[in-house]
Design an enzyme around this catalytic site. Structure first.
Site, mmCIF file in Angstrom:
data_model
loop_
_atom_site.group_PDB
_atom_site.id
_atom_site.type_symbol
_atom_site.label_atom_id
_atom_site.label_comp_id
_atom_site.label_asym_id
_atom_site.label_seq_id
_atom_site.Cartn_x
_atom_site.Cartn_y
_atom_site.Cartn_z
ATOM 1 N N HIS A 97 0.848 -1.204 0.000
ATOM 2 C CA HIS A 97 0.000 0.000 0.000
ATOM 3 C C HIS A 97 0.877 1.246 0.000
ATOM 4 O O HIS A 97 1.396 1.654 1.038
ATOM 5 C CB HIS A 97 -0.893 -0.015 1.243
ATOM 6 C CG HIS A 97 -1.926 1.076 1.259
ATOM 7 N ND1 HIS A 97 -3.166 0.911 1.841
ATOM 8 C CD2 HIS A 97 -1.917 2.334 0.765
ATOM 9 C CE1 HIS A 97 -3.860 2.039 1.717
ATOM 10 N NE2 HIS A 97 -3.121 2.922 1.069
ATOM 11 N N LEU A 110 2.434 6.528 -5.205
ATOM 12 C CA LEU A 110 3.588 7.052 -5.951
ATOM 13 C C LEU A 110 3.246 8.344 -6.708
ATOM 14 O O LEU A 110 4.129 8.992 -7.266
ATOM 15 C CB LEU A 110 4.134 5.996 -6.914
ATOM 16 C CG LEU A 110 4.735 4.739 -6.260
ATOM 17 C CD1 LEU A 110 5.276 3.787 -7.313
ATOM 18 C CD2 LEU A 110 5.823 5.094 -5.254
ATOM 19 N N ARG A 111 1.946 8.694 -6.748
ATOM 20 C CA ARG A 111 1.501 10.021 -7.225
ATOM 21 C C ARG A 111 1.635 10.284 -8.728
ATOM 22 O O ARG A 111 1.193 11.329 -9.194
ATOM 23 C CB ARG A 111 2.219 11.159 -6.484
ATOM 24 C CG ARG A 111 2.148 11.088 -4.975
ATOM 25 C CD ARG A 111 0.732 11.235 -4.465
ATOM 26 N NE ARG A 111 0.688 11.470 -3.028
ATOM 27 C CZ ARG A 111 -0.353 11.142 -2.275
ATOM 28 N NH1 ARG A 111 -1.423 10.569 -2.800
ATOM 29 N NH2 ARG A 111 -0.354 11.387 -0.980
ATOM 30 N N ASP A 142 -8.589 3.551 -3.016
ATOM 31 C CA ASP A 142 -8.014 4.135 -1.800
ATOM 32 C C ASP A 142 -7.827 5.647 -1.884
ATOM 33 O O ASP A 142 -7.518 6.213 -2.932
ATOM 34 C CB ASP A 142 -6.676 3.492 -1.451
ATOM 35 C CG ASP A 142 -6.206 3.939 -0.082
ATOM 36 O OD1 ASP A 142 -6.944 3.708 0.876
ATOM 37 O OD2 ASP A 142 -5.138 4.554 0.020
ATOM 38 N N HIS A 171 -10.694 1.334 1.531
ATOM 39 C CA HIS A 171 -10.407 2.357 2.545
ATOM 40 C C HIS A 171 -11.687 2.456 3.374
ATOM 41 O O HIS A 171 -12.689 2.988 2.910
ATOM 42 C CB HIS A 171 -10.087 3.673 1.816
ATOM 43 C CG HIS A 171 -9.933 4.850 2.712
ATOM 44 N ND1 HIS A 171 -8.727 5.485 2.901
ATOM 45 C CD2 HIS A 171 -10.832 5.527 3.460
ATOM 46 C CE1 HIS A 171 -8.895 6.499 3.735
ATOM 47 N NE2 HIS A 171 -10.165 6.554 4.079
ATOM 48 N N HIS A 218 -5.186 -0.378 6.073
ATOM 49 C CA HIS A 218 -4.876 0.393 7.295
ATOM 50 C C HIS A 218 -5.945 0.400 8.390
ATOM 51 O O HIS A 218 -6.528 1.446 8.681
ATOM 52 C CB HIS A 218 -4.498 1.840 6.934
ATOM 53 C CG HIS A 218 -5.346 2.515 5.897
ATOM 54 N ND1 HIS A 218 -6.718 2.584 5.973
ATOM 55 C CD2 HIS A 218 -5.024 3.137 4.736
ATOM 56 C CE1 HIS A 218 -7.183 3.245 4.924
ATOM 57 N NE2 HIS A 218 -6.175 3.574 4.146
ATOM 58 N N ASP A 229 1.287 2.769 3.666
ATOM 59 C CA ASP A 229 0.388 3.844 3.224
ATOM 60 C C ASP A 229 1.196 5.123 2.982
ATOM 61 O O ASP A 229 0.739 6.233 3.278
ATOM 62 C CB ASP A 229 -0.753 4.081 4.233
ATOM 63 C CG ASP A 229 -1.829 5.011 3.676
ATOM 64 O OD1 ASP A 229 -1.848 5.267 2.449
ATOM 65 O OD2 ASP A 229 -2.657 5.499 4.482
ATOM 66 N N HIS A 282 3.501 14.355 0.256
ATOM 67 C CA HIS A 282 2.864 15.616 -0.149
ATOM 68 C C HIS A 282 3.918 16.697 -0.305
ATOM 69 O O HIS A 282 5.001 16.610 0.294
ATOM 70 C CB HIS A 282 1.840 16.065 0.896
ATOM 71 C CG HIS A 282 0.591 15.248 0.893
ATOM 72 N ND1 HIS A 282 -0.303 15.274 -0.160
ATOM 73 C CD2 HIS A 282 0.100 14.354 1.779
ATOM 74 C CE1 HIS A 282 -1.307 14.444 0.105
ATOM 75 N NE2 HIS A 282 -1.092 13.869 1.258
HETATM 76 ZN ZN LIG Z 1 -6.596 4.796 2.588
#
Ligand SMILES: [Zn+2]
Length: 445
Positions: A68, A71-72, A160, A187, A240, A326, A330
């Site tokens: 989880h 990588l954006r 997610d 999620h 999570h 997770d 940012h």
């Molecule tokens: Zn999540």
């Protein structure tokens, strides 16, 4: 014997699949594990020094697998790229990461899955496996072409970042999951219970005047999804989990034979909602400020001490079998604002091991359990049983770490573009010395 690539000697090898937990030496050839021998067994082999790794005082483990991580790319390359994210993963001891589909565009098509696989092959330091979206555009309304996505390489499905709120959509996704043999990773959060919530609902949220997210918001959806997995005989993996009751629900469902697994993050295993206030804790003995720390804003939120303790026990007893980071990088500006406005997420790849060493020190969870949760357990859930072990003949993905090495977290030094870590400035123990992917050293301290 083909040409020897590496000899790792002097280390303490832990490979849960093979029930190895003792000093062993490892020989690597052609990207594969050639042999595991007793200490000194390969010493007579004539090798140049650069092919020898001295693992004295270190633990040698199968390469970690993070099922989880965010990588954006594409869409948010200012937060992370496949290149920077896999570099950070290698620094954290990971040789495989599963990338979540909350990119822009969302990873909901064969083309987008292929983009990730291809880009990772070119710029990635390690293996990247795609987790495709459950619904088109992650909008929660219409299922993606799950079987085509599976054929293209998806190892699971998730929206997610957002839950699949519509029960009818979730019911059908779970029904397909059993046909495909791949997990639905939800999620778990009923957002109608705590609209606008930014942290755990409790004493700290009341004190800070922030909108709290009660545990019930998670547990309501965990409960629904377990019921739907039971109805459809689907394969459910809970992302999570963070609360005591979620653990209770998973335990009871497993006892009934429901096909459910669960993961917990290093931060939910170690940090409590006390961290939000910036006050002193055992791990961070100095008050950093009396203002709230936006780097602690994460979804699900950091919970109470009781929840943290229950999660530790759940990992120890294998009710929760996976540790996943997770990793949610940012840009700095996303956190340089009020707590309400800050983005959710922690940049977690490069501090995961240290948090788990802390967990080991404080709660007695064994390194064998920790390593199993980072290797064998997630590999099995995503159907990649070829990964997560040091069996002879398998790909040489190996993590070498020193559990005693002390260091001070400096998020500016992260290889990840995401510097958003509540552990910035904290003294920790446990550091990755070398990460070996497919026989090649991809990270060296
Ligand atoms: Zn999540």
């Amino acid at each position: 014997m083909s040409k020897i690539q590496l000899l790792i000697s002097g280390g303490w090898v832990i490979d849960p699949i093979q029930k190895i937990n003792e000093p062993r030496d490892l020989l690597i050839t052609g990207g594969l594990i050639e042999a595991i021998g007793n200490p000194g067994e390969f010493d007579s082999i004539d090798l140049p020094d650069e092919l020898r790794i001295d693992a004295n005082g270190a633990i040698v483990s199968p390469g970690f697998l993070d099922m989880h991580c965010h990588l954006r790319e594409p869409g948010f390359e200012h937060k992370e790229t496949i290149e920077s994210g896999t570099q950070a993963a290698a620094a954290g001891g990971f040789t495989t990461v599963c990338a979540m589909p909350n990119t822009d565009p969302a990873m909901d098509s064969v083309a987008s899955v292929k983009f990730l696989v291809e880009k990772a092959r070119v710029v990635g330091q390690i293996r990247v496996l795609p987790i495709a979206a459950i619904t088109r555009g992650r909008a929660g309304l219409e299922l993606t072409d799950m079987s085509e996505l599976a054929e293209a390489g998806a190892v699971g499905f998730s929206d997610d970042g957002d839950p699949v709120s519509d029960g009818y959509v979730m019911r059908h996704a779970l029904a397909y999951s059993s046909l495909l043999g791949l997990p639905i990773i939800n999620h778990s959060e009923d957002r109608t219970i705590a609209p606008g919530g930014v942290m755990n609902y409790g004493f700290s949220s009341e004190r800070l005047g922030l909108v709290g997210i009660p545990s019930a918001a998670e547990e309501a959806m965990v409960s629904r999804d377990i019921a739907l997995a039971e109805l459809t005989r689907g394969i459910l993996h809970l992302a999570h989990v963070s609360t005591e009751r979620s653990v209770d629900l998973v335990r009871a469902a497993k006892q009934r034979g429901v096909n459910v697994t669960a993961e917990v993050t290093p931060h939910h295993l170690v940090l409590t909602d006390d961290w939000v206030t910036g006050e002193a804790t055992e791990l961070r003995p100095h008050v950093i400020s009396y203002e709230y720390d936006t780097n602690t804003k994460v979804s699900p939120p950091l919970r109470s001490g009781k929840d943290v303790q229950c999660l530790q026990q759940a990992l120890d007893s294998r009710v929760v079998e996976v540790i996943a980071t997770d990793h949610a990088p940012h840009a700095t500006v996303d956190k340089l604002c009020s707590y309400d406005d800050a983005a959710f997420g922690i940049s977690g790849l490069e501090t995961a091991l240290s948090m788990l060493v802390y967990l080991h020190d404080r709660s007695g969870v064994s390194f064998e359990t920790i390593i199993r949760s980072l290797t064998e357990a997630p590999a099995k859930i995503i159907g990649r049983e070829d990964l997560g072990s040091l069996r002879e003949g398998t790909q040489a993905d190996i993590t070498i770490f020193n559990p005693n090495l002390q260091w001070k977290v400096d998020s500016k030094q992260f290889l990840s573009k995401g510097k958003n870590s509540p552990l910035d400035g904290v003294e920790v123990r446990g550091r990755v010395l070398k990460t070996i992917y497919s026989g090649n050293v991809v990270f060296s301290l």
